[in-house]
Design a protein around this motif. Structure first.
Motif, PDB file in Angstrom:
ATOM      1  N   THR A   1       6.320   8.792  -1.458  1.00  0.00           N
ATOM      2  CA  THR A   1       7.596   9.494  -1.250  1.00  0.00           C
ATOM      3  C   THR A   1       7.596  10.391  -0.017  1.00  0.00           C
ATOM      4  OG1 THR A   1       6.868  11.249  -2.752  1.00  0.00           O
ATOM      5  CG2 THR A   1       8.159   9.460  -3.705  1.00  0.00           C
ATOM      6  N   SER A   2       6.459  10.547   0.648  1.00  0.00           N
ATOM      7  CA  SER A   2       6.418  11.374   1.855  1.00  0.00           C
ATOM      8  C   SER A   2       6.784  10.587   3.102  1.00  0.00           C
ATOM      9  CB  SER A   2       5.022  11.982   2.030  1.00  0.00           C
ATOM     10  OG  SER A   2       4.060  10.977   2.319  1.00  0.00           O
ATOM     11  N   LEU A   3       6.983   9.286   2.949  1.00  0.00           N
ATOM     12  CA  LEU A   3       7.276   8.427   4.095  1.00  0.00           C
ATOM     13  C   LEU A   3       8.741   8.005   4.114  1.00  0.00           C
ATOM     14  CD1 LEU A   3       4.187   6.026   3.934  1.00  0.00           C
ATOM     15  CD2 LEU A   3       4.460   8.047   5.390  1.00  0.00           C
ATOM     16  N   SER A   4       9.239   7.774   5.324  1.00  0.00           N
ATOM     17  CA  SER A   4      10.592   7.227   5.464  1.00  0.00           C
ATOM     18  C   SER A   4      10.564   5.847   6.103  1.00  0.00           C
ATOM     19  CB  SER A   4      11.469   8.164   6.309  1.00  0.00           C
ATOM     20  OG  SER A   4      10.891   8.372   7.584  1.00  0.00           O
ATOM     21  N   THR A   5       9.441   5.472   6.695  1.00  0.00           N
ATOM     22  CA  THR A   5       9.225   4.118   7.187  1.00  0.00           C
ATOM     23  C   THR A   5       7.900   3.626   6.611  1.00  0.00           C
ATOM     24  OG1 THR A   5       8.112   4.883   9.199  1.00  0.00           O
ATOM     25  CG2 THR A   5      10.503   4.518   9.327  1.00  0.00           C
ATOM     26  N   PHE A   6       7.765   2.291   6.484  1.00  0.00           N
ATOM     27  CA  PHE A   6       6.629   1.743   5.765  1.00  0.00           C
ATOM     28  C   PHE A   6       6.053   0.535   6.494  1.00  0.00           C
ATOM     29  CE2 PHE A   6       9.604   3.738   2.916  1.00  0.00           C
ATOM     30  CZ  PHE A   6       8.819   4.504   2.067  1.00  0.00           C
ATOM     31  N   ASN A   7       4.744   0.398   6.405  1.00  0.00           N
ATOM     32  CA  ASN A   7       4.065  -0.752   6.991  1.00  0.00           C
ATOM     33  C   ASN A   7       4.080  -1.919   6.013  1.00  0.00           C
ATOM     34  OD1 ASN A   7       3.363   0.709   9.330  1.00  0.00           O
ATOM     35  ND2 ASN A   7       1.525   1.520   8.329  1.00  0.00           N
TER      36      ASN A   7
ATOM     37  N   LYS B   1       0.813  -1.217   0.000  1.00  0.00           N
ATOM     38  CA  LYS B   1       0.000   0.000   0.000  1.00  0.00           C
ATOM     39  C   LYS B   1       0.850   1.272   0.000  1.00  0.00           C
ATOM     40  CE  LYS B   1      -3.836  -2.167   2.522  1.00  0.00           C
ATOM     41  NZ  LYS B   1      -4.584  -2.179   3.815  1.00  0.00           N
ATOM     42  N   GLN B   2       1.916   1.282   0.765  1.00  0.00           N
ATOM     43  CA  GLN B   2       2.728   2.492   0.913  1.00  0.00           C
ATOM     44  C   GLN B   2       4.010   2.448   0.071  1.00  0.00           C
ATOM     45  OE1 GLN B   2       3.445   2.575   5.159  1.00  0.00           O
ATOM     46  NE2 GLN B   2       1.412   3.399   5.618  1.00  0.00           N
ATOM     47  N   ALA B   3       4.105   1.500  -0.833  1.00  0.00           N
ATOM     48  CA  ALA B   3       5.364   1.210  -1.517  1.00  0.00           C
ATOM     49  C   ALA B   3       6.011   2.430  -2.158  1.00  0.00           C
ATOM     50  CB  ALA B   3       5.141   0.132  -2.570  1.00  0.00           C
ATOM     51  N   PHE B   4       5.232   3.272  -2.789  1.00  0.00           N
ATOM     52  CA  PHE B   4       5.821   4.375  -3.552  1.00  0.00           C
ATOM     53  C   PHE B   4       5.364   5.740  -3.032  1.00  0.00           C
ATOM     54  CE2 PHE B   4       5.394   0.655  -6.375  1.00  0.00           C
ATOM     55  CZ  PHE B   4       6.752   0.361  -6.477  1.00  0.00           C
TER      56      PHE B   4
END
Length: 558
Positions: free
Chosen positions: A171-177, A166-169
């Motif tokens: 770009t506002s995140l630095s960690t991902f679920n 879901k959060q793969a791309f």
């Protein structure tokens, strides 16, 4: 009025200065492009890099991303090959991968597919889809969506629930679920249907053919077959789930490639400005597999020494896929056991490049065969594989007549692929001929006379042979679907006849369990995403690595 005039003059001066500065900046930007800022790169230049990430990539910011570097390790789990030079890791002094161990410490081993998907293809593929749609270059968009579908499937099969969907791309995140394998499978199928939709739209012509020179040469119909093949895989691999549909497997396998001319194959130039990157990763020029020898399991299976399958039958494909020893016979190494102690000197096979004497190098002249040559074409998906998927599906639904027909056709297609494309350096006396092929297929120990004689063991082991060396990830899915040692309901014996995981000596950290997944890539996940790693059991509450994480089966293999 005077005050307003002064204000207007000041504003005008500022605007003039800003306009002058912007104009100068534009000229400077044009003259001296910033290599660190985004560049409006033509999608024609981006597409070849997406293809290279199928197998092994090359770029200024990173290289060796794709399925082949990880395949070196996975191939040991399958006993396609094993390391005959023992290392200090693992129980009894053997390599941990030969003993079904996982990656340890800060090593980035087994992270190549992760990097290929999220970095090598990643935002490059997203940009190509967006820009291609804007430019109405639907062939590029369709092929890119097919590549993304392939990536979702490979990623899920290798890393299980340790993947970001879901959060793969974002770009506002630095960690991902992390997300589930099932979501990646759904994403794969959605991307496939997107791809087919775009591939049915007008094409851009010769530009796409040039960009696609080392895969399908711009052939849209073949891209469609590849996409259908991905759908067939995605439905075949859920054989342990309640929503498995044999009819879906059969439908898409029959829409995929049915002839070797349609096989999905990556090609190598073997020359050019990028040096070794233009050569096969498994070839002698790259020097990556010198310490590997074929395993005893594949050698026994093809030479007739496996008492549980094809016993007493010498497979004519031995001389293509494997390497003989100095006595002209086929033997292999046992996982975790040095070849110098487990095999007599005249039974030690030459390495994949044709060098004997337990050498990690290559002979001075080209003696490599099959996919182990410097410029050998490397299959990604074949018509033979699709027929094996269909054979298994027919078998599972109880239609053994069609299962037997698909099974025999699958073997035949593999023979034809080898004889047509991989005869280099095979001794003339051992080249496949129509007579030798026909004799093999007529042997009832290989192809039973009646459909009732067909077994899952025959289907899966012939597929194991046909995918040898290139279909490593797909064979790993198969073996895990059968939990390595599941029994064939017809025979009461192992589907993978006489297969002994890790040669009987599992890596100590496994706690007696088999390997089912790779851990996420160290240099992206273990450096900053500890909470997510903890959520999937890869690290404990204190952030320490869990030694047997790689043995958790996960949704697909439960």
């Amino acid at each position: 009025m005077k005050r307003n005039s002064i204000r207007i003059c000041i504003v005008s001066a500022i605007l003039f200065t800003l306009t002058f500065m912007v104009s100068c900046q534009k000229k400077l930007d044009s003259a001296y492009l910033n290599p660190n800022s985004p560049v409006d790169e033509p999608i024609e230049n981006i597409f070849p890099g997406l293809i290279s990430n199928f197998i092994v990539s090359y770029s200024a910011a990173g290289t060796n991303y794709g399925i082949l570097p990880d395949g070196i390790y996975i191939g040991r789990y399958l006993q396609y090959w094993n390391n005959y030079v023992l290392t200090s890791l693992g129980s009894n002094g053997g390599s941990q991968y030969d003993e079904m161990g996982g990656t340890v410490g800060s090593s980035d081993a087994f992270g190549s597919m992760w990097a290929a998907f999220y970095y090598g293809q990643g935002q490059n593929l997203n940009y190509l889809v967006s820009r291609g749609a804007f430019e109405k270059k639907w062939d590029y968009v369709g092929a890119a969506r097919a590549i993304r579908a392939w990536g979702w499937l490979e990623l899920a099969d290798q890393y299980a629930n340790g993947i970001v969907v879901k959060q793969a791309f974002n770009t506002s995140l630095s960690t991902f679920n992390y997300d589930s394998i099932s979501l990646a499978y759904d994403s794969c199928r959605a991307a496939c249907f997107d791809a087919l939709n775009y591939l049915n739209m007008p094409v851009s012509g010769s530009q796409f053919a040039a960009s696609d020179a080392y895969f399908y040469g711009g052939d849209i119909q073949k891209w469609k077959k590849f996409t259908y093949g991905l759908l067939a895989r995605s439905y075949a691999y859920i054989s342990n789930k309640s929503n498995y549909s044999a009819d879906s497997v059969i439908k898409y396998a029959n829409l995929a490639m049915t002839a070797n001319a349609d096989n999905a194959i990556c090609r190598f130039a073997g020359a050019g400005p990028h040096g070794s990157a233009t050569y096969n990763y498994y070839g002698p020029y790259r020097g990556n597999i010198g310490s590997l020898l074929q395993s005893a399991y594949i050698a026994d299976l093809m030479s007739g020494r496996n008492t549980g399958a094809f016993n007493g039958v010498q497979d004519p494909r031995c001389w293509y896929l494997l390497r003989e020893d100095s006595s002209g016979t086929f033997h292999g190494v046992t996982p975790g056991v040095s070849a110098s102690t487990s095999l007599a000197s005249n039974q030690r096979p030459f390495n994949f490049w044709g060098k004997g004497g337990l050498s990690t190098g290559a002979p001075p002249t080209d003696q490599a065969r099959y996919i182990f040559r410097d410029t050998s074409a490397f299959p990604i998906m074949t018509a033979s594989e699709m027929q094996f998927l269909a054979a298994e599906a027919y078998f599972r639904k109880g239609d053994k007549t069609n299962a037997l027909a698909a099974y025999a056709n699958a073997i035949s297609l593999n023979f034809d692929m080898l004889s047509s494309n991989y005869g280099a350096n095979v001794p003339t006396a051992h080249l496949i001929t129509p007579i030798s092929k026909a004799a093999y297929l007529a042997n009832p120990l290989i192809v039973p006379v009646l459909p009732t004689g067909l077994t899952l063991t025959a289907i899966m082991l012939q597929k194991y042979i046909a995918l040898y060396g290139w279909g490593i990830q797909e064979t790993w899915v198969d073996m895990r679907r059968f939990h390595y040692t599941d029994t064939d309901p017809m025979t009461g014996k192992q589907v993978y006849a006489n297969f002994i995981p890790a040669g009987g000596t599992l890596y100590t950290a496994n706690n007696g369990k088999y390997v089912y997944r790779a851990r996420p890539r160290y240099n992206s996940e273990y450096l900053y995403d500890i909470p997510s790693l903890t959520s999937i059991g890869a690290t404990d509450a204190s952030g320490n690595q869990v030694g047997d994480y790689h043995t958790i089966p996960g949704w697909l293999f439960e």
